[in-house]
Design a protein around this motif. Structure first.
Motif, short mmCIF file in Angstrom:
data_model
loop_
_atom_site.label_atom_id
_atom_site.label_comp_id
_atom_site.label_asym_id
_atom_site.label_seq_id
_atom_site.Cartn_x
_atom_site.Cartn_y
_atom_site.Cartn_z
N TYR B 158 0.82 -1.22 0.00
CA TYR B 158 0.00 0.00 0.00
C TYR B 158 0.85 1.26 0.00
O TYR B 158 1.97 1.28 0.49
N ASN B 159 0.30 2.31 -0.57
CA ASN B 159 0.97 3.59 -0.73
C ASN B 159 0.64 4.46 0.48
O ASN B 159 -0.47 4.97 0.60
N LYS B 160 1.61 4.62 1.37
CA LYS B 160 1.35 5.34 2.63
C LYS B 160 0.94 6.77 2.39
O LYS B 160 0.10 7.33 3.10
N GLU B 161 1.50 7.37 1.35
CA GLU B 161 1.20 8.78 1.08
C GLU B 161 -0.25 8.95 0.64
O GLU B 161 -0.94 9.89 1.07
N ALA B 276 -2.87 4.40 -7.57
CA ALA B 276 -3.81 3.57 -6.82
C ALA B 276 -3.27 3.36 -5.42
O ALA B 276 -2.06 3.41 -5.18
N GLY B 277 -4.19 3.12 -4.48
CA GLY B 277 -3.80 3.00 -3.08
C GLY B 277 -3.09 1.70 -2.75
O GLY B 277 -2.19 1.66 -1.93
N PHE B 295 7.53 6.43 -3.50
CA PHE B 295 6.73 6.92 -2.37
C PHE B 295 6.96 5.98 -1.18
O PHE B 295 7.49 4.88 -1.35
N LYS B 296 6.54 6.41 -0.01
CA LYS B 296 6.62 5.52 1.16
C LYS B 296 5.54 4.46 1.04
O LYS B 296 4.40 4.76 0.73
#
Lengths: 299, 430, 319
Positions: B158-161, B276-277, B295-296
């Motif tokens: 998952y994309n923390k941002e 996307a998340g 990204f984080k």
């Protein structure tokens, strides 16, 4: 190498025909540019997808992942090529591919010429039936042949050597070549043969001194086709050349496709490197494609 | 045709160079065949294994050859029946692949060696299931035919941002929290999960669906389904529960739109490009996330799920016609040694038997630790396409239909029942 | 009726004036030229294909699995196999994409390049254009698959971006919509195929006596008239070859399908050969796969033989 005898730049000095009525509305020079531009645009549309591949081959992995295949590269990267070279023994695969394709092209063309001579000029009995049998090579799905070919290659100890593939594809390609050449030969004016016979030329000499020059253009086409088709063959080489030392380029590329991950940039780079030799081959031979001797020159 | 002659001459010169084949009958050559990327974790581990093996046998010529997953899938049956086989080779797990090889007598039984070397102490729990095949080639019981070096499991990356942007403050811990997170992402205009459903490598939807089924399944239900132990009723839970929920997610638009033409690689790029998340996949993309995500990011297994998708990796096997069986066992043993296993672990390859403490990178360590938990609590549910032949194609086609909403949960499960029962019947007769 | 492919100038019972050798030896020595090819075909094609036919009477999983004789079972099953026969609808699409459009377009393009561009500009321009048109032919099919997945992607694919540029708002889901995916495959095979007829036809036109064109031009025949009255009749042998070989390819085609859609979405792009391939590999039903190959081959042989017969008749009438 007999040069074209036609002056290609002779503009017909004819009255303007009805079906070129358009020309009346445009000055003569415009029409030809319109045609050129239309064909040029078509050519570009056809090439565009390949240019996309060229562009993507020089992207870094991170760039590809972040921006997808269609964006302009963020920078010039050779990461894909490096990765490809690390995973695949490219020089070896390249050598194998060149050897296999070149020999198949050479043997296949000679074999096609001889067989077509028998069918198209010799007009042996049962020519159509013969052609149908030969053409079976192009009709039967490859996977239907693979078990016996595998065992045959094993029995003759050619398995895992380039020779197994060379023998198989020489036959498979020559079937096509025989058909094309015999079709062309069957339309040659017989007066030529008669002249050769009156000169006392035997069959062998007639083939090489009369027939061969006439079908040289077609043979160049075959040469190009055989090379490129063999180069891009996948399935039979995959089975007959399971050893890494005898792998061909397309099989080497396939090793980049894992089950749950694809090394996309390496694959793009590898694909580009696979295209280059065939492109060079085509460009070299493209000149000879238009060097066939016209009948007009013979007469 | 002078050109042709020149080319032929050149080529003949070339063949002189590439004359010899790999399959020398030479008793002093030990041939290893595998299809892992030599630059990735497992490939690197095996390089080390080959080095160790060479040191032990300085008089042997050891050759490691690389082929492709697809080549082994298409070719193994033919090649292993031939006269020129590798001494040890990696083969594909699953009934349709490894099971067939085992049932047809193309692979040597390893049960005796497993006891002798104690491999079953290193390869435990669900890691063993796809290494065992019975006389019909069905996994889960019978003799040992293969030895895995690594495992696989499926997580949500998952994309923390994007999570923060959607106002999700903590990692979801329950199924409800997870659904809430998807809702928030959607509300923020972000596609919650990047997915794919092409019959050509678009397996994301399939994995999402089976992850949801696994979420409500227990060990027995999974084994009945995967190893054909008892008949399966697809009209009941976990099949109904999981599939109904999957349909809800599709209807809510949580999994994106227009998935029918997308493959897993395209879905990965959608996630990696920050569109996307989440993205559900196994460790096949873990190292890539580490190297390429700008990204984080984090990962978790589906929250609140009873079971998680995953299995062993592909397997080392010894061809029945191998000329150096004893050496092959020795080589397999080296690949399970601490030295090799730890190397694979450090590179993020999920080895079956490494010391967690030797993994220095914290993310890799956490990722491996979570995997060991799933082995220890025996909660891995394998992949959905193993049980019957032709299943992957069937499932992919119906996942496509469900994704385009031309088929609902019940309709799909009815067809699944029929296909599975037919396939099961075929698989249980010789 | 003798079975020779007839040259236009001469009847079979009137052999060329080369009565140097007796008729018998004449036939024999021509057979010598054909012998290597026949032997090769026997070894590489006929024997293996015979074995394939033999396999079609068995149930066999391949490898070292036991072979169980099953008589005509495989054939009976195939006759009622929905999945196999429904694939033939897609074969028609493939014939459009591989035979009809590329051949017609190839004729027009080859003729434009040869009889217009070459003359109005020069040979180099024509050669460059030909090379551009031929390029897709050198792309390995796996690579073509990668490229075309980018071209056809629904969101941000090349094709849809272009369509968007033209102001089309409802963009097609090329590879995801079962109703249009076959058109996506047709697009790709057209792209792959076009260079083949162009190159063959252009080399064929080199054989044509330029005097024909010059005379026609002097008579005031425009390009289209020259196209129909000179180009097409003069290169008929090549047109036959292209149509026949492309038809065989169209009936056999499966690599583009495999690489682009795997037969999806929802089975909408499955072609008969693809089905054989699946049985050979994925489903481990070698006997059944052999049956499909056998049936496909017989179909193709019948069609090809009919076309060859027509070709011979057509070229004979000419005489």
């Amino acid at each position: 190498m007999s040069a074209q005898t036609v002056s290609r730049n002779a503009v017909p000095t004819s009255p303007i025909p009805i079906d070129e009525i358009d020309l009346k509305r445009h000055p003569k020079g415009v029409m030809r540019w319109v045609v050129l531009v239309v064909l040029g645009i078509l050519g570009l549309i056809i090439v565009a997808p390949i240019l996309l591949l060229v562009m993507d081959a020089f992207k870094s992995n991170a760039d590809y992942s972040a921006n997808g295949p269609l964006s302009w590269p963020e920078g010039f990267s050779l990461e894909g090529f490096k990765a490809y070279m690390e995973v695949v023994n490219y020089p070896r695969a390249l050598l194998n591919s060149i050897v296999i394709s070149a020999l198949v092209a050479a043997f296949g063309v000679v074999l096609s010429l001889m067989s077509a001579y028998a069918i198209g000029i010799g007009r042996i009995k049962g020519g159509t039936a013969m052609l149908t049998i030969l053409l079976l090579a192009t009709m039967v799905p490859q996977e239907a042949l693979i078990y016996p070919l595998f065992y045959g290659a094993q029995a003759t100890h050619t398995i895992n050597t380039v020779w197994s593939v060379i023998i198989v594809f020489t036959i498979l390609q020559a079937a096509y070549g025989t058909y094309l050449l015999s079709s062309v030969m069957s339309t040659l004016p017989m007066s030529l043969l008669e002249a050769a016979a009156l000169d006392g030329a035997g069959r062998w000499r007639t083939l090489w001194s009369v027939i061969f020059p006439l079908v040289r253009g077609t043979m160049s086409v075959l040469m190009v086709f055989f090379f490129i088709w063999t180069w891009n063959e996948f399935y039979i080489p995959l089975v007959l050349l399971s050893g890494q030392d005898s792998q061909t380029v397309p099989i080497a590329i396939a090793t980049l496709q894992g089950q749950n991950a694809v090394n996309v940039t390496a694959m793009n780079a590898g694909s580009l490197l696979s295209l280059l030799p065939t492109l060079v081959f085509f460009l070299i031979f493209q000149r000879t494609l238009t060097k066939g001797v016209t009948l007009g020159a013979v007469k | 045709m002078r050109g042709a002659a020149a080319i032929a001459a050149m080529a003949v010169g070339g063949t002189a160079l590439s004359g010899c084949s790999s399959g020398s009958e030479d008793d002093n050559t030990f041939n290893i065949l595998q299809y892992e990327d030599p630059t990735q974790a497992q490939g690197q581990g095996w390089k080390l294994a080959v080095d160790i093996f060479r040191k032990k046998h300085p008089d042997l010529t050891v050759r490691m050859q690389t082929t492709s997953f697809d080549a082994v899938r298409k070719n193994a049956k033919l090649m292993l029946a031939g006269n020129d086989v590798p001494d040890v080779m990696e083969f594909n797990k699953g009934n349709a692949d490894g099971g067939q090889l085992a049932a047809q007598g193309l692979l040597a039984k390893l049960t005796g060696q497993v006891k002798k070397y104690g491999w079953d102490k290193k390869v435990t729990g669900a890691m063993q299931s796809l290494a065992l095949y019975n006389s019909l080639g069905n996994a889960g019981s019978g003799d040992w035919y293969g030895i895995p070096n690594i495992g696989e499991y499926v997580t949500m990356y998952y994309n923390k941002e994007l999570f923060a942007k959607a106002g999700i403050t903590a990692e979801p811990k329950t199924m409800d929290e997870f659904v809430e997170a998807m809702k928030k992402l959607k509300a923020a205009g972000i596609t919650p999960v990047s997915s794919s459903a092409s019959t050509n490598n678009g397996w994301n939807q399939l994995w999402l669906w089976y992850s949801l089924v696994s979420a409500y399944a227990d060990r027995r239900q999974v084994n009945d389904f995967t190893f054909l132990q008892h008949p399966v009723n697809f009209s009941q839970s976990p099949w109904s529960t999981g599939t109904d929920q999957f349909q809800q997610w599709i209807d809510q638009g949580y999994l994106g739109k227009g998935l029918g033409g997308l493959n897993f690689e395209q879905a990965a790029v959608t996630f990696l490009s920050g569109k996307a998340g989440m993205y559900m996949w196994n460790n096949g993309q873990f190292v890539r996330m580490q190297n390429e995500a700008k990204f984080k990011w984090g990962f978790f297994t589906l929250p609140g799920a009873k079971m998680t998708m995953g299995s062993s990796g592909h397997l080392w096997g010894v061809p029945a016609k191998s000329r150096h069986k004893e050496l092959a066992y020795e080589f397999i043993d080296i690949t399970l040694s601490k030295q090799v296993q730890n190397r694979i672990g450090q590179l993020g390859g999920l080895p079956v038997a490494a010391d967690l403490d030797t993994i220095t990178d914290p993310v890799t360590k956490a990722y491996t630790a979570r995997f060991y938990e799933t082995i220890d609590d025996d909660s891995l549910s394998f992949y959905p396409d193993y049980p019957v032949i032709g299943f992957l194609d069937f499932l992919a086609t119906h996942m496509q239909k469900m994704s385009s909403r031309s088929e609902g949960s019940k309709e799909f499960r009815d067809k699944l029942q029929k296909f599975y029962d037919t396939g099961r019947k075929e698989a249980l007769v010789p | 009726m003798s079975t020779v492919i007839e040259g236009p100038a001469i009847a079979p019972d009137n052999p060329p004036a080369e009565a140097i050798k007796a008729k018998g030896s004449r036939a024999v020595s021509y057979w010598l030229y054909l012998a290597p090819m026949l032997v090769g075909t026997l070894i590489v094609v006929l024997v293996p294909f015979g074995y394939n036919v033999y396999l079609s009477f068995f149930h066999w999983k391949g490898g070292l699995a036991p072979m169980r004789f099953s008589g005509l079972d495989n054939y009976k099953n195939l006759m009622v196999d929905e999945q196999f026969w429904s694939g033939f609808v897609n074969s028609l699409f493939m014939i459009v994409g591989i035979v009809i459009i590329p051949t017609i377009l190839g004729l027009i393009l080859a003729s434009s390049l040869f009889d217009y561009i070459s003359k109005q500009f020069n040979d180099t321009v024509a050669s460059v254009l030909r090379a551009l048109l031929y390029l897709p032919q050198i792309v390995p099919i796996a690579v073509a698959g990668i490229i075309w997945s980018w071209v056809l992607a629904t969101q941000n694919g090349v094709l849809n971006s272009v369509l968007e540029g033209f102001g089309i708002s409802s963009l097609p889901d090329w590879l995801g919509n079962p109703n249009i995916a076959i058109y996506a495959v047709v697009l790709m095979v057209m792209w792959l195929q076009l260079g083949y007829p162009v190159v063959i036809f252009m080399s064929a036109l080199e054989r044509v006596d330029p005097a024909l064109y010059e005379a026609a031009a002097l008579d005031g025949a425009g390009w289209w008239r020259r196209f129909f009255s000179i180009t097409i009749p003069q290169i008929r042998p090549e047109i036959f070859v292209v149509v026949l070989t492309a038809t065989i390819s169209a009936l056999k085609v499966f690599a583009p399908v495999l690489i682009l859609t795997m037969g999806g979405p929802e089975g909408s792009t499955v072609v008969p050969s693809f089905y054989a391939y699946r049985n050979f590999f994925e489903l481990s039903k070698v006997g059944y796969g052999s049956t499909i190959s056998t049936v496909m081959s017989v179909l193709i042989i019948v069609i090809a033989w009919a076309m060859l017969w027509f070709q011979r008749r057509n070229l004979t009438e000419e005489a």
